[in-house]
Write a protein that holds these residues in place. Structure first.
Motif, PDB file in Angstrom:
ATOM      1  N   VAL A   1      -3.397   0.662  -3.471  1.00  0.00           N
ATOM      2  CA  VAL A   1      -2.917  -0.714  -3.346  1.00  0.00           C
ATOM      3  C   VAL A   1      -2.119  -1.048  -4.601  1.00  0.00           C
ATOM      4  CG1 VAL A   1      -3.584  -3.129  -3.202  1.00  0.00           C
ATOM      5  CG2 VAL A   1      -4.804  -1.425  -1.841  1.00  0.00           C
ATOM      6  N   ARG A   2      -0.827  -1.324  -4.423  1.00  0.00           N
ATOM      7  CA  ARG A   2       0.061  -1.527  -5.567  1.00  0.00           C
ATOM      8  C   ARG A   2       0.348  -2.996  -5.873  1.00  0.00           C
ATOM      9  NH1 ARG A   2      -0.463   2.897  -8.518  1.00  0.00           N
ATOM     10  NH2 ARG A   2       0.324   4.785  -7.522  1.00  0.00           N
ATOM     11  N   ALA A   3       0.162  -3.888  -4.904  1.00  0.00           N
ATOM     12  CA  ALA A   3       0.367  -5.327  -5.139  1.00  0.00           C
ATOM     13  C   ALA A   3      -0.508  -6.096  -4.163  1.00  0.00           C
ATOM     14  CB  ALA A   3       1.837  -5.704  -4.967  1.00  0.00           C
ATOM     15  N   TRP A   4      -0.938  -7.289  -4.586  1.00  0.00           N
ATOM     16  CA  TRP A   4      -1.889  -8.062  -3.770  1.00  0.00           C
ATOM     17  C   TRP A   4      -1.765  -9.540  -4.142  1.00  0.00           C
ATOM     18  CZ3 TRP A   4      -6.744  -5.797  -1.449  1.00  0.00           C
ATOM     19  CH2 TRP A   4      -7.605  -6.762  -0.944  1.00  0.00           C
TER      20      TRP A   4
ATOM     21  N   ASN B   1       9.111   1.514   3.707  1.00  0.00           N
ATOM     22  CA  ASN B   1      10.115   2.538   3.462  1.00  0.00           C
ATOM     23  C   ASN B   1       9.346   3.839   3.242  1.00  0.00           C
ATOM     24  OD1 ASN B   1       9.174   2.662   0.812  1.00  0.00           O
ATOM     25  ND2 ASN B   1      10.955   1.631  -0.088  1.00  0.00           N
ATOM     26  N   PRO B   2       9.988   4.956   2.948  1.00  0.00           N
ATOM     27  CA  PRO B   2       9.225   6.207   2.823  1.00  0.00           C
ATOM     28  C   PRO B   2       8.182   6.219   1.708  1.00  0.00           C
ATOM     29  CG  PRO B   2      11.554   6.670   3.167  1.00  0.00           C
ATOM     30  CD  PRO B   2      11.453   5.194   2.943  1.00  0.00           C
ATOM     31  N   ALA B   3       8.245   5.273   0.756  1.00  0.00           N
ATOM     32  CA  ALA B   3       7.346   5.326  -0.396  1.00  0.00           C
ATOM     33  C   ALA B   3       6.375   4.163  -0.487  1.00  0.00           C
ATOM     34  CB  ALA B   3       8.172   5.388  -1.695  1.00  0.00           C
ATOM     35  N   LEU B   4       6.563   3.113   0.318  1.00  0.00           N
ATOM     36  CA  LEU B   4       5.730   1.924   0.154  1.00  0.00           C
ATOM     37  C   LEU B   4       5.662   1.139   1.459  1.00  0.00           C
ATOM     38  CD1 LEU B   4       4.200   0.516  -2.219  1.00  0.00           C
ATOM     39  CD2 LEU B   4       6.194  -0.973  -2.454  1.00  0.00           C
ATOM     40  N   ALA B   5       4.439   0.790   1.852  1.00  0.00           N
ATOM     41  CA  ALA B   5       4.232  -0.093   2.998  1.00  0.00           C
ATOM     42  C   ALA B   5       3.770  -1.448   2.482  1.00  0.00           C
ATOM     43  CB  ALA B   5       3.185   0.492   3.941  1.00  0.00           C
ATOM     44  N   ALA B   6       4.269  -2.517   3.094  1.00  0.00           N
ATOM     45  CA  ALA B   6       3.903  -3.863   2.650  1.00  0.00           C
ATOM     46  C   ALA B   6       3.773  -4.775   3.858  1.00  0.00           C
ATOM     47  CB  ALA B   6       4.929  -4.423   1.667  1.00  0.00           C
TER      48      ALA B   6
ATOM     49  N   VAL C   1       0.854  -1.192   0.000  1.00  0.00           N
ATOM     50  CA  VAL C   1       0.000   0.000   0.000  1.00  0.00           C
ATOM     51  C   VAL C   1       0.885   1.236   0.000  1.00  0.00           C
ATOM     52  CG1 VAL C   1      -1.806   1.260   1.234  1.00  0.00           C
ATOM     53  CG2 VAL C   1      -1.796  -1.240   1.277  1.00  0.00           C
ATOM     54  N   GLU C   2       0.524   2.187  -0.819  1.00  0.00           N
ATOM     55  CA  GLU C   2       1.286   3.430  -0.916  1.00  0.00           C
ATOM     56  C   GLU C   2       0.884   4.383   0.208  1.00  0.00           C
ATOM     57  OE1 GLU C   2       2.472   4.958  -5.111  1.00  0.00           O
ATOM     58  OE2 GLU C   2       0.825   6.211  -4.421  1.00  0.00           O
ATOM     59  N   PRO C   3       1.838   4.869   1.010  1.00  0.00           N
ATOM     60  CA  PRO C   3       1.486   5.864   2.030  1.00  0.00           C
ATOM     61  C   PRO C   3       0.874   7.115   1.395  1.00  0.00           C
ATOM     62  CG  PRO C   3       3.690   4.982   2.402  1.00  0.00           C
ATOM     63  CD  PRO C   3       3.251   4.495   1.057  1.00  0.00           C
TER      64      PRO C   3
ATOM     65  N   ALA D   1      -2.747   0.292   8.594  1.00  0.00           N
ATOM     66  CA  ALA D   1      -2.359   0.991   9.823  1.00  0.00           C
ATOM     67  C   ALA D   1      -0.887   1.386   9.784  1.00  0.00           C
ATOM     68  CB  ALA D   1      -2.653   0.102  11.027  1.00  0.00           C
ATOM     69  N   PHE D   2      -0.021   0.492   9.311  1.00  0.00           N
ATOM     70  CA  PHE D   2       1.402   0.826   9.203  1.00  0.00           C
ATOM     71  C   PHE D   2       1.620   1.908   8.140  1.00  0.00           C
ATOM     72  CE2 PHE D   2       2.056  -2.613  11.977  1.00  0.00           C
ATOM     73  CZ  PHE D   2       3.395  -2.705  12.340  1.00  0.00           C
ATOM     74  N   ALA D   3       0.810   1.872   7.054  1.00  0.00           N
ATOM     75  CA  ALA D   3       0.915   2.921   6.036  1.00  0.00           C
ATOM     76  C   ALA D   3       0.527   4.279   6.615  1.00  0.00           C
ATOM     77  CB  ALA D   3       0.029   2.575   4.839  1.00  0.00           C
ATOM     78  N   THR D   4      -0.420   4.287   7.559  1.00  0.00           N
ATOM     79  CA  THR D   4      -0.795   5.535   8.227  1.00  0.00           C
ATOM     80  C   THR D   4       0.367   6.061   9.057  1.00  0.00           C
ATOM     81  OG1 THR D   4      -3.134   4.922   8.272  1.00  0.00           O
ATOM     82  CG2 THR D   4      -2.416   6.583   9.855  1.00  0.00           C
ATOM     83  N   ILE D   5       1.082   5.180   9.749  1.00  0.00           N
ATOM     84  CA  ILE D   5       2.277   5.601  10.484  1.00  0.00           C
ATOM     85  C   ILE D   5       3.315   6.138   9.515  1.00  0.00           C
ATOM     86  CG2 ILE D   5       4.190   4.786  11.924  1.00  0.00           C
ATOM     87  CD1 ILE D   5       2.235   2.737  13.138  1.00  0.00           C
ATOM     88  N   ALA D   6       3.509   5.441   8.367  1.00  0.00           N
ATOM     89  CA  ALA D   6       4.470   5.897   7.361  1.00  0.00           C
ATOM     90  C   ALA D   6       4.075   7.236   6.765  1.00  0.00           C
ATOM     91  CB  ALA D   6       4.592   4.854   6.250  1.00  0.00           C
ATOM     92  N   SER D   7       2.778   7.568   6.802  1.00  0.00           N
ATOM     93  CA  SER D   7       2.278   8.852   6.299  1.00  0.00           C
ATOM     94  C   SER D   7       2.345   9.933   7.374  1.00  0.00           C
ATOM     95  CB  SER D   7       0.833   8.698   5.810  1.00  0.00           C
ATOM     96  OG  SER D   7       0.748   7.713   4.812  1.00  0.00           O
TER      97      SER D   7
END
Length: 812
Positions: free
Chosen positions: A456-459, A708-713, A449-451, A615-621
């Motif tokens: 959603v970039r992969a599934w 990382n700063p651009a993508l959460a997985a 998931v992209e922050p 939820a982790f993507a929200t932290i990354a954002s």
């Protein structure tokens, strides 16, 4: 005067006619009366026959009128629309798949080569251009050759127009009269189609609707499936191959039976010569050519992201529920030819699927080796439940088979095609053994998931969509320690100093199961013990333990999260309050119900991988709420935008400074803690990475969620049943089962120059004041730990001295 005279004559003529008819009726009644007196029995028979015949004739007329009323008119046929599959595209414009009842796309007549139409007419309806929808001569041929002589080679009597009528308006059930009524319907519709369309337009309509091999509908899909080209690019022999399959689509399937398809192709070429569409010389040269296919599996609705496409389909149903077409009808994704542009990126998806395959090829072998010839506890009961839920068992029950007969079915070897990571295996196996084989298969869920955007970039929802449709991205399982960052984030929000040294002590929490943990003083004696006489343990006690069984000393918050210390995490949730942690977790993206008890700090709540990664993507954002998004826009077949979902608003659900500090702690996990193998084993030495591992009770579930700063997985690994697990923690922990998929995926992303957008540069620099708040010892050892370390060091020194002495003795 002349007009009046004419009217008067008409009236006179009408009056005379009435008199004549009345006279004739009276004479008939007199004669009938005499006949009835003389032949009473015959008169009753005739009267009954007249009534029966009149009733039958009336029903026949009524049925005919109903039949005519149910058949579309010429005007309606001119407005005919055929079903068109909805197409699903990735964000980088790659076609992912289609939704359809009957998979077809429409091709204009101008896009169809002339030789294709000629081959169709020559093979299916030689007199197509001479008849008006019904070919009486072909009916005579069928009667003479097929019925009288018993020769089936003469073909059927249906014209292309009649076949088209059957394709467009499938036959209905009229019980005993189904065959004649349906034939009459097709004849009427065929004649009306001939009035509604020109001849070549009928051929185009036929080729757009007729089923070809492998249940694909229309020449566009068939040509792309078997030759990977557009219809207008088909050569004469390729077109003849496709036309030849129409006689028996399964029997002449060119992919499965190339020899049969080649023979049938040559028959079509011969028919084209017979009907002067082709010269004999050209035919002779073409029949010598081998059948060369360019089979395209993506047209078979396989290919990338099958689990993602199914999730998108469910989302489409929700989005289109209240939308209407211009005629007021609801949209149907299986027939309205919509264009759906998703957020998924085909490059990232391909890397995700490759990472899963690379890790699972080895991991499944290790799992099988651990359990070779050893029964998994509870396995037999679980397999019995699978057996009774299987279609084979339910079909046998419906057929009235007894349990002994069903057992015999399940224990009789059959030829099977089994999934394996080395490729499909053809082998003989009993259905019972196949259940055990698949029961022991490890499964996976992966999502990227992209922050900020939430795209959603992969599934990857499982290991093989054809055999395992259950999607583990949305399945709910216990999250283990992957849930802990939410506890630490709430502790920061409550004002707890991240540098406070929190004791790593084993604590007994009384009355836990009774649900009174919110009001108890845990330092006091248990006022109401519930001792089990067999075990001698208090059944109401809860004793959270560390995975390594080590206690003593103290940790900062960063040190405790880095090393995944359970005792300290529980201590923090007791201080913050359970409700506060639940509230924050839900704001971050957890949508499932979370139980109101402290054990959620250790991941006992059942959550989905989709929610955890969100939820982790929200932290990354940096605390900005992320809503996962799978669809960017939806267009109609003609390009009109129905919905544009690419933009959305966001709210701050976690303070920026707290999100940044949690990110710093999760970076420490990746570099020095439970996820450090990302660095030393998988070579991600300098890349900015933050994340958390998770392992549940008996290591039934392995997790890793990172960014990382651009993508959460996020990755989950386990069995469809929690009984399926590794026998030891070494292989079953999230760092060994789930983390490798994440690491292999990110390595591929970093090594792929086309994916530089998601490689991330660096995390935001912590403000000096925040960095100072985290600048403290991660772990202060207790005297006992220091002594133990000292003794261990002395032992190592002694070993080194002994080894040195041994070397000296050998040299001397």
């Amino acid at each position: 005067m002349q007009k009046a005279s004419f009217s008067q004559r008409i009236l006179e003529l009408t009056g005379r006619t009435k008199q004549v008819l009345k006279s004739l009726w009276q004479r008939w009644l007199v004669r009938w009366g005499r006949f009835a007196e003389r032949y009473p029995r015959w008169s009753r028979i005739l009267r009954f026959g007249f009534l029966l015949g009149g009733g039958f004739f009336g029903l026949l007329i009524l049925g005919w009128l109903i039949l005519l009323w149910s058949i579309p008119s010429v005007r309606e046929l001119r407005q005919l629309e055929t079903e068109v599959a909805t197409e699903v595209y990735a964000a980088d414009s790659v076609l992912l798949g289609r939704y359809f009842n009957e998979f077809r796309t429409i091709v204009d007549l101008q896009e169809m080569p002339e030789h294709l139409l000629d081959g169709l007419v020559a093979t299916e309806d030689e007199r197509f251009y001479q008849h008006g929808g019904i070919d009486l001569r072909s009916w005579g041929r069928v009667f003479y050759r097929t019925i009288l002589r018993g020769d089936d080679s003469g073909g059927g009597g249906s014209t292309i127009s009649q076949q088209l009528a059957k394709n467009l308006f499938p036959r209905q059930n009229y019980r005993l009269l189904s065959l004649p009524i349906n034939k009459i319907r097709e004849i009427i519709i065929a004649t009306r189609l001939e009035r509604a369309y020109e001849k070549k337009a009928l051929l185009a309509l036929y080729l757009n609707t007729v089923p070809f091999s492998e249940n694909v509908y229309g020449i566009e899909v068939a040509s792309r499936r078997f030759f990977d080209k557009k219809p207008r690019e088909l050569t004469i022999e390729e077109g003849a191959t496709l036309i030849g399959t129409l006689r028996a689509t399964s029997y002449y399937n060119p992919n499965r039976f190339p020899d049969r398809a080649t023979q049938r192709r040559n028959v079509v070429l011969g028919q084209m010569v017979k009907n002067n569409y082709l010269t004999a010389a050209v035919r002779d040269s073409l029949v010598k050519l081998p059948l060369t296919l360019n089979y395209n599996p993506i047209i078979k609705n396989q290919g990338l992201a099958p689990y993602f496409r199914e999730y998108v389909r469910l989302e489409l149903d929700k989005l289109l529920k209240d939308l209407r077409k211009p005629n007021g009808d609801p949209y149907d994704i299986n027939r309205d030819g919509l264009k759906v542009y998703t957020t998924l990126h085909s490059g990232l998806q391909a890397e995700a699927e490759a990472a899963v395959r690379e890790h699972f090829e080895e991991m499944q072998k290790n799992f099988d080796q651990q359990w070779r010839n050893i029964p998994i506890p509870g396995e037999e009961a679980a397999i019995e439940q699978m057996r009774k839920q299987s279609l084979r068992y339910q079909r046998a029950v419906r057929d009235g088979l007894k349990e002994a007969e069903i057992d015999k079915q399940f224990n009789t070897p059959l030829d099977m095609t089994l999934f394996s990571w080395d490729g499909e295996k053809q082998m003989k196996m009993t259905p019972q053994d196949s259940l055990r084989y698949y029961f022991r298969m490890l499964q996976v869920g992966f999502i990227a998931v992209e922050p900020y955007t939430g795209f959603v970039r992969a599934w990857v929802g499982g290991i093989d969509h054809e055999r395992f449709q259950f999607d583990h991205v949305v399945a709910r399982r216990q999250a283990g320690s992957a849930f802990k960052p939410f506890v630490y984030a709430q502790a920061l929000r409550n004002g707890i100093n991240p540098c406070d040294q929190i004791p790593n002590n084993l604590i007994v929490y009384h009355e836990y199961r009774k649900g009174e943990w919110m009001i108890k003083n845990y330092r006091q004696e248990d006022p109401e013990p519930h001792i089990n006489p067999t075990t001698g343990k208090d059944e109401d006690d809860w004793v959270p333990q560390n995975a390594d069984g080590k206690y003593g000393g103290s940790y900062s918050m960063e040190g405790a999260l880095t090393n995944s210390i359970n005792t300290i995490t529980v201590s923090l949730i007791m201080r913050t309050g359970v409700d506060a942690v639940i509230d924050l977790a839900q704001k971050l993206g957890i949508t499932s119900e979370i139980p109101r008890e402290p054990s959620i700090a250790l991941g006992t709540a059942e959550v989905s991988l989709l929610d955890m990664t969100t939820a982790f993507a929200t932290i990354a954002s940096r605390g900005q709420k992320v809503t996962p998004k799978v669809i960017q826009r939806i267009e109609t077949q003609d390009g009109k935008v129905l919905l544009d979902l690419s933009k959305s608003s966001s709210s701050q659900v976690l303070e920026v400074e707290n999100a940044d500090m949690i990110t710093r702690m999760l970076q420490s996990v990746a570099s020095y803690g439970t996820a450090s193998r990302l660095r030393w084993r998988y070579g991600l030495t300098t890349q900015p990475i933050a994340g958390k591992t998770g392992t549940t009770q008996n290591h039934a579930d392995g997790w890793f969620v990172g960014f990382n700063p651009a993508l959460a997985a996020g990755v989950w690994v386990g069995g469809d049943s929690p009984l399926v697990r590794f026998r030891n923690f070494e292989y079953g922990q999230g760092a060994a089962s789930a983390l490798p998929v994440w690491a292999l995926f990110m390595k591929r992303v970093y090594d792929n120059p086309q994916l530089v957008r998601w490689q991330g540069q660096a995390f935001p620099t912590l403000e000096p004041s925040l960095a100072a708040r985290l600048n403290c010892p991660a772990h202060i050892k207790s005297p006992e730990e220091i002594l133990a370390d000292s003794l261990a060091a002395d032992s190592l020194l002694q070993l080194e001295l002994l080894r040195a002495d041994s070397l000296l003795l050998e040299n001397n």
